[in-house]
Enzyme design. Structure first.
Site, short mmCIF file in Angstrom:
data_model
loop_
_atom_site.label_atom_id
_atom_site.label_comp_id
_atom_site.label_asym_id
_atom_site.label_seq_id
_atom_site.Cartn_x
_atom_site.Cartn_y
_atom_site.Cartn_z
CD GLN A 1 -34.29 16.04 23.05
OE1 GLN A 1 -35.09 16.21 23.95
NE2 GLN A 1 -33.02 15.77 23.28
CG HIS B 1 3.46 -8.44 3.43
ND1 HIS B 1 3.96 -8.11 4.67
CD2 HIS B 1 4.37 -7.97 2.52
CE1 HIS B 1 5.13 -7.50 4.53
NE2 HIS B 1 5.39 -7.41 3.23
C1 LIG Z 1 -17.96 13.00 21.17
C2 LIG Z 1 -18.41 11.55 21.19
C3 LIG Z 1 -17.70 10.62 20.48
C4 LIG Z 1 -18.12 9.29 20.49
N1 LIG Z 1 -17.40 8.38 19.77
C5 LIG Z 1 -17.81 7.09 19.73
C6 LIG Z 1 -17.13 6.14 18.92
O1 LIG Z 1 -16.12 6.46 18.28
N2 LIG Z 1 -17.60 4.88 18.88
C7 LIG Z 1 -18.71 4.50 19.58
O2 LIG Z 1 -19.13 3.34 19.47
N3 LIG Z 1 -19.37 5.38 20.37
C8 LIG Z 1 -18.96 6.66 20.45
N4 LIG Z 1 -19.65 7.56 21.21
C9 LIG Z 1 -20.82 7.08 21.99
C10 LIG Z 1 -22.04 6.92 21.05
O3 LIG Z 1 -22.22 8.08 20.29
C11 LIG Z 1 -23.28 6.61 21.86
O4 LIG Z 1 -23.02 5.52 22.72
C12 LIG Z 1 -24.44 6.25 20.95
O5 LIG Z 1 -24.64 7.23 19.97
C13 LIG Z 1 -25.72 6.09 21.79
O6 LIG Z 1 -26.79 5.82 20.94
P1 LIG Z 1 -28.24 5.62 21.49
O7 LIG Z 1 -28.91 4.73 20.52
O8 LIG Z 1 -28.27 5.22 22.91
O9 LIG Z 1 -28.93 7.06 21.45
P2 LIG Z 1 -28.54 8.43 20.77
O10 LIG Z 1 -27.88 8.26 19.47
O11 LIG Z 1 -27.89 9.26 21.79
O12 LIG Z 1 -29.98 9.03 20.43
C14 LIG Z 1 -30.87 9.46 21.39
C15 LIG Z 1 -31.79 10.48 20.72
O13 LIG Z 1 -32.91 10.72 21.56
C16 LIG Z 1 -33.27 12.09 21.47
N5 LIG Z 1 -34.06 12.39 22.67
C17 LIG Z 1 -33.64 12.43 23.96
N6 LIG Z 1 -34.67 12.70 24.79
C18 LIG Z 1 -35.78 12.82 24.00
C19 LIG Z 1 -37.14 13.09 24.28
N7 LIG Z 1 -37.60 13.26 25.51
N8 LIG Z 1 -38.01 13.15 23.23
C20 LIG Z 1 -37.56 12.98 21.95
N9 LIG Z 1 -36.28 12.73 21.64
C21 LIG Z 1 -35.40 12.63 22.65
C22 LIG Z 1 -31.92 12.80 21.39
O14 LIG Z 1 -32.05 14.08 20.81
C23 LIG Z 1 -31.13 11.84 20.51
O15 LIG Z 1 -31.20 12.15 19.15
C24 LIG Z 1 -19.27 8.90 21.23
C25 LIG Z 1 -19.99 9.86 21.94
C26 LIG Z 1 -19.57 11.18 21.92
C27 LIG Z 1 -20.36 12.21 22.68
#
Ligand SMILES: Cc1cc2nc3c(=O)[nH]c(=O)nc-3n(C[C@H](O)[C@H](O)[C@H](O)COP(=O)(O)OP(=O)(O)OC[C@H]3O[C@@H](n4cnc5c(N)ncnc54)[C@H](O)[C@@H]3O)c2cc1C
Ligand SMILES: NC(=O)c1ccc[n+]([C@@H]2O[C@H](COP(=O)([O-])OP(=O)(O)OC[C@H]3O[C@@H](n4cnc5c(N)ncnc54)[C@H](O)[C@@H]3O)[C@@H](O)[C@H]2O)c1
Length: 452
Positions: A36, A433
């Site tokens: 999106q 180490h």
């Molecule tokens: C600030 C922050 C720090 C984090 N740090 C860590 C960390 O250090 N280590 C770790 O393991 N995890 C971390 N996380 C969590 C991690 O980022 C998420 O768990 C992970 O990215 C989730 O991935 P996903 O594959 O579920 O989807 P996402 O990577 O969230 O991707 C989902 C995608 O779907 C798109 N989308 C949504 N709805 C629609 C739609 N209707 N049509 C088209 N596209 C759509 C979105 O725009 C997005 O790009 C962090 C999260 C945040 C917010």
């Protein structure tokens, strides 16, 4: 309206989705991935999550100025976003579709741009990987305040806030507290829970709190947020504990009270896909939804929200559709986790608190981080390491490592637990180490076993 048909449609460019898209394309299958926002090619982790936050944390620890660190973070994210786009778009069998996806039925997905439908897609198989978004607690006056931000908004700032108020003391709250303390901001952390880090052992939670306080953080635990209003450039939060009202003021207020699955607006009401109370898509251990040929991967199906669990969801799909079908959610095993504060807090498996609550017998090993030679080299000797061992099998039941570089060392424990190694293997192993890993020699030494 344009109509297109693919063998595979992936909704959302997250960790699982992009990895699956590449793999399917390499198998010679047609695959489309819908995203999106062009800002989000590659998903949350690389654009607004793990990578930018850790870049800011690391540069803060190095003593970099905030404005310089932000520039470095922007350029890193831009590079990764482009790389991720091309990783899929340059594949012969893959198509990246820009737009928001919405189910019209179990078999049809409409793609819109700026609210206007532009395409209708049909696919034999559909994979939902739409991630999660910040939960915004309802606070009186929040729509009028210009200083409330989520982690995404906070990382877009060009200048550090002089005083940052953080609502929520979970992963994001603590990591952003450590981050902004390192850049010299004043930080106040407010949480509705009166117990800090409720899932940790008390000795660990007390250390973490004390170390953050030593770095300048102020904690307000057990407070309800009642309202917010702006005065000049600042915002005032009205908070209450035990009926007593207080005001705290700051330049920015980070809302870090959890993240919820991205299912609203996805048109799931037009399908037979079942959704749970928290808005998550219900899946079985093979990640199948209640509708045949539709799967859900990553944060959107609830459970732990990590990039590495989303990646593992991809492995489950691969195993189920192309492999020996052995990999499932239920045989994933214990998950390690790390909170990137200073020093890092890492966990796997049981803590003492959980073991006691469930009546599990355990042997306890405990080591102060100050006795680790590498801690002295790093000039960071704060911390405490704990490990629980099964008295019958001698296998490791769990570990809490609050120590520098524990985000690396925890993976050794995770591997040992997965391989069901006796703790003595880690105790007697030859490590290089000076490293933090060699602390495992000492942690499991007889002298560090605690008499229970
Ligand atoms: C600030 C922050 C720090 C984090 N740090 C860590 C960390 O250090 N280590 C770790 O393991 N995890 C971390 N996380 C969590 C991690 O980022 C998420 O768990 C992970 O990215 C989730 O991935 P996903 O594959 O579920 O989807 P996402 O990577 O969230 O991707 C989902 C995608 O779907 C798109 N989308 C949504 N709805 C629609 C739609 N209707 N049509 C088209 N596209 C759509 C979105 O725009 C997005 O790009 C962090 C999260 C945040 C917010
Ligand atoms: N290092 C990592 O792996 C990492 C880093 C950042 C985020 N994440 C992922 O992102 C998820 C979301 O992180 P998060 O920090 O937003 O959530 P969280 O669930 O970790 O913490 C939320 C905190 O907000 C508090 N809270 C909830 N409602 C409140 C209210 N109304 N007022 C005051 N306090 C309130 C809770 O008591 C809790 O302490 C995490 O669960 C984690 O999976 C992982």
């Amino acid at each position: 309206m344009e109509r297109r048909t693919f063998k595979n449609l992936i909704i959302g460019f997250g960790k699982a989705g992009k990895t699956l898209a590449k793999s399917l394309a390499n198998k010679g299958e047609s695959v489309a991935i819908v995203e999106q926002s062009t800002r989000m090619y590659g998903g949350t982790c690389i654009n607004i999550g793990c990578i930018p936050s850790k870049s800011l944390i690391v540069n803060g620890q190095k003593g970099e100025a905030f404005t310089e660190a932000v520039l470095q973070k922007f350029s890193l994210v831009e590079k990764l976003n482009k790389k991720n786009y091309h990783m899929i778009a340059d594949e012969q069998n893959a198509t990246v579709i820009d737009g928001k996806a919405r189910f019209l039925s179990d078999h049809e997905v409409e793609i819109s741009e700026e609210g206007k439908p532009i395409m209708l897609v049909q696919a034999e198989r559909i994979f939902i990987n739409t991630g999660a978004r910040a939960i915004l607690p309802s606070i009186l006056g929040m729509s009028e305040s210009k200083n409330l931000v989520t982690s995404t908004g906070l990382m877009d700032l060009q200048e550090k806030p002089e005083h940052l108020l953080i609502v929520g003391s979970g992963y994001i709250g603590l990591e952003f507290a450590a981050m902004f303390l390192s850049y010299g901001s004043k930080v106040t952390i407010i949480d509705s829970h009166s117990m800090f880090l409720p899932r940790q052992d008390r000795d660990i939670a007390q250390r973490v709190k004390r170390d953050l306080e030593d770095a300048g953080a102020v904690f307000k635990l057990g407070y309800e947020i009642n309202g917010v209003f702006d005065r000049d450039e600042e915002s005032i939060l009205n908070i209450t504990r035990d009926g007593q009202a207080e005001e705290v003021q700051g330049n920015k207020i980070l809302l870090a009270t959890g993240r919820k699955p991205n299912t609203s607006g996805l048109g799931l009401e037009n399908t037979s896909i079942k959704v749970g109370e928290a808005g998550h898509i219900l899946v079985n251990e093979k990640l199948e939804t209640s509708t045949p040929n539709i799967w859900a991967l990553g944060d959107v199906h609830g459970g732990p929200q990590f990039t590495y669990t989303s990646l593992d969801d991809f492995r489950i799909i691969e195993s189920q559709l192309y492999g020996d079908k052995s990999r499932t959610l239920s045989n994933r095993g214990e998950l390690a986790s790390s909170v990137f504060i200073t020093p890092t807090l890492s966990n796997i498996g049981l803590t003492e608190t959980i073991a006691q609550a469930q009546g599990t017998k355990y042997r306890l090993f405990r080591l102060e981080a100050t006795s680790i030679p590498k801690s002295a080299v790093l000039g960071q000797s704060k911390g405490l390491l704990k490990a629980l061992v099964d008295p019958d099998t001698q296998e490791i039941l769990g570990a809490t490592l609050y120590a520098e570089e524990s985000h690396e060392v925890i993976n050794i424990l995770s591997l040992a637990m997965k391989a069901k190694l006796p703790y003595t293997m880690l105790r007697d192993h030859i490590y290089t180490h000076p490293t933090m890993s060699e602390a495992l020699n000492d942690l499991f030494a007889p002298v560090n076993e605690v008499k229970l």
